[in-house]
Design an enzyme around this catalytic site. Structure first.
Site, PDB file in Angstrom:
ATOM      1  CG  ASP A  78      -1.878  -1.130   1.279  1.00  0.00           C
ATOM      2  OD1 ASP A  78      -2.164  -1.692   0.203  1.00  0.00           O
ATOM      3  OD2 ASP A  78      -2.353  -1.467   2.383  1.00  0.00           O
TER       4      ASP A  78
HETATM    5  N1  URA Z   1      -1.259  -5.901   3.906  1.00  0.00           N
HETATM    6  C1  URA Z   1      -1.744  -4.652   3.883  1.00  0.00           C
HETATM    7  O1  URA Z   1      -2.779  -4.378   4.471  1.00  0.00           O
HETATM    8  N2  URA Z   1      -1.055  -3.716   3.223  1.00  0.00           N
HETATM    9  C2  URA Z   1       0.101  -3.953   2.593  1.00  0.00           C
HETATM   10  O2  URA Z   1       0.704  -3.038   2.020  1.00  0.00           O
HETATM   11  C3  URA Z   1       0.607  -5.265   2.613  1.00  0.00           C
HETATM   12  C4  URA Z   1      -0.094  -6.236   3.277  1.00  0.00           C
END
Ligand code: URA
Length: 250
Positions: free
Chosen positions: A107
């Site tokens: 993310d």
């Molecule tokens: N899980 C998440 O919620 N975000 C990420 O970036 C990776 C795994």
């Protein structure tokens, strides 16, 4: 333009072993150039001209690149975006030439280990849901993460869309109180990679991820000497590990 590269470097680059393993193979006469056994593992060759073979198999040279990035917050895991800065924008122009792309997605606000490569086959295998490649995250969670959560994660929690997550390994590292709120530091290993998976797993148990960092993917561990936003090429050992992983799980 002719390329010039040491034979041991070329073979290590193609994932045929570490430099010292290749040195050994050269000593054993397993490496040939244009049909003749190589005597010196430092021999310089032009991979576009010379016919290199390892253990009787012709080695087709490809320019591959493997980069480990400590992803900072605020950039997206994509190669191009009209509006947002991407992880590729963090690379020096010469490191973009071989067109690496991120293996999977973190993310925008997640930091940590992101592999960038142009090796589509390796990327595919690391991301394949069937391979169950382990990914470990460290997180700061708002809420009192406890033994019940450890057990719920071990059994597999159900996400907001009804998806039953696979069993995951949760460790509580620390808990502290701040302004009347409890915050928990945890590490979590998951074997899959659904959209916002870690955040949604904690939501499923009524808690909120405040900060998230990926520290490993399969056999690859984040080099903690890399500052956020910094990157480096994988070592030959790391490439060999990733490829070994692919063979044992494939
Ligand atoms: N899980 C998440 O919620 N975000 C990420 O970036 C990776 C795994």
């Amino acid at each position: 333009m002719s390329k010039r590269i040491r034979i041991d470097k070329l073979l290590a680059h193609m994932g045929l072993g570490t430099r010292s393993e290749i040195k050994k193979a050269v000593k054993q006469g397993k490496v040939t150039v244009d049909g003749k056994p190589v005597k010196d593992s430092g021999l310089i060759v032009d991979p576009d001209q010379a016919q290199v073979a390892y253990d009787g198999e012709i080695v087709v040279y490809r320019d591959v690149v493997y980069l480990m990035l400590n992803k900072p917050q605020g950039v997206i895991s994509a190669t191009e975006d009209g509006r947002e800065r991407t992880v590729i924008d963090l690379l020096e122009p010469e490191d973009r030439l071989l067109e690496p792309f991120p293996v999977g997605r973190l993310d925008k606000d997640t930091v940590g280990l992101l592999l960038l490569t142009n090796d589509g086959q390796l990327a595919h295998e690391l991301l394949s849901p069937r391979k169950h490649v382990a990914k470990t995250y460290e997180a700061l969670v708002q809420g009192d993460v406890g033994e019940t959560d450890v057990q719920a994660f071990a059994a597999g929690v159900t996400l907001d869309d009804g998806y039953a997550a696979m069993p995951a390994e949760l460790h509580i590292v620390n808990r502290e109180q701040k302004e009347g709120m409890v915050y928990s530091s945890i590490s979590l290993t998951i074997m899959e990679g659904k959209f916002h998976q870690v955040k949604r797993m904690f939501e499923a148990v009524g808690k909120k991820v405040i900060a998230l960092k990926r520290v490993s993917m399969g056999p690859l561990r984040l080099d903690e000497t890399l500052a956020e936003g910094a990157y480096r090429e994988l070592t030959e050992e790391e490439v060999a590990l990733l490829r070994g992983h692919r063979q044992t799980n494939g």
